[in-house]
Scaffold this motif. Structure first.
Motif: not given
Ligand SMILES: *Cc1c(COP(=O)(O)O)cnc(C)c1O
Length: 257
Positions: A178-204
């Protein structure tokens, strides 16, 4: 929510400086350059006057999750000549595309091939006809290419928003065409909202997915952006490579009930 006043301006400035410092600290700890991390101030909790105070405190990238709220604020604030880059971070319905396109610089929430195709078609029309936009206080310039991030659901949780990984793999080649879209990357949310090891694994996992997609895309796209991290987990996100953090609540401490 408090009414805007000199006291709220002072508190918002204090919050902004604190968040900026904390982001800088997280960047330093991750051995990353602070310039590579953009703070998107999420203004969805407050009215336009308080939003203006955040801009005046120094936050020039603003995020809203509902298109209508973004339009309302963008149209009012444009008249004040404040320098603002708008990011839509929530779902965009196809009937709201036209009016949204004339306002935003970034879409974080591309969540289907159908939406991508509809955006491309609208941008094509706008560009070809040079038509005035639908913005009330236009004419606003609709960009020729829009920066988009695909919102992904890496935890494969069906109650969450975002594209499933296999659906994204199926759609990616068509999106890149699609020539009018510039795909630049990804957006995501963690399944928890507290941070911590599991959040970090999800972001990784999000970063790994981006790396894999970059290989698949080759020179057709530069996936240099990762929008991840909110008030509760931006430190983890920054250590896993976030280039945009979407921060709301922390910026409105003392303002919201
Ligand atoms: C509301 C919202 C945020 C901000 O969340 P806070 O926890 O208030 O910082 C970030 N991203 C999205 C998609 C949101 O809807």
């Amino acid at each position: 929510m408090l009414d805007a006043s000199p006291q709220t301006a002072a508190r918002i400035t204090e919050n902004w400086l604190r968040v900026r410092d904390e982001v800088a600290t997280a960047a330093r700890m991750a051995d990353r350059a602070i310039q590579d991390i953009r703070i998107v101030g999420v203004s969805k909790y407050v009215d336009v006057e308080l939003t203006a105070q955040l801009v005046d405190a120094g936050c020039h990238a603003l995020g809203e999750s509902r298109p209508q709220n973004l339009w309302g604020k963008a149209e009012v604030l444009r008249q004040s000549n404040r320098e603002i880059e708008w990011h839509l971070i929530g779902h965009l319905q196809r009937n709201k595309i036209r009016r949204t396109l004339s306002q935003i610089t970034w879409l974080h929430s591309l969540d289907s091939l159908r939406l991508a195709e509809a955006l491309n078609a609208e941008l094509k029309t706008a560009h070809e006809s040079n038509a005035p936009s639908a913005a009330l206080n236009g004419p606003q310039i609709t960009p020729k290419r829009l920066n988009v991030l695909v919102e992904v659901n890496v935890t494969q949780d069906t109650t969450k928003t975002g594209m499933m990984v296999d659906a994204l793999y199926q759609a990616i080649d068509q999106m890149l065409d699609l020539p009018h879209l510039s795909l630049r990357g990804l957006m995501a949310m963690s399944s928890r909202d507290t941070g911590g090891v599991e959040t970090r694994r999800e972001f990784a996992a999000v970063r790994q997915l981006r790396d894999d997609l970059q290989v698949r895309c080759g020179p057709r796209a530069v996936l240099d952006q990762l929008s991840m991290g909110m008030s509760g987990d931006y430190r983890e996100a920054i250590s896993e490579g976030a280039t945009m953090v979407r921060i709301g609540s922390s910026l409105w401490q003392g303002i919201l009930p």
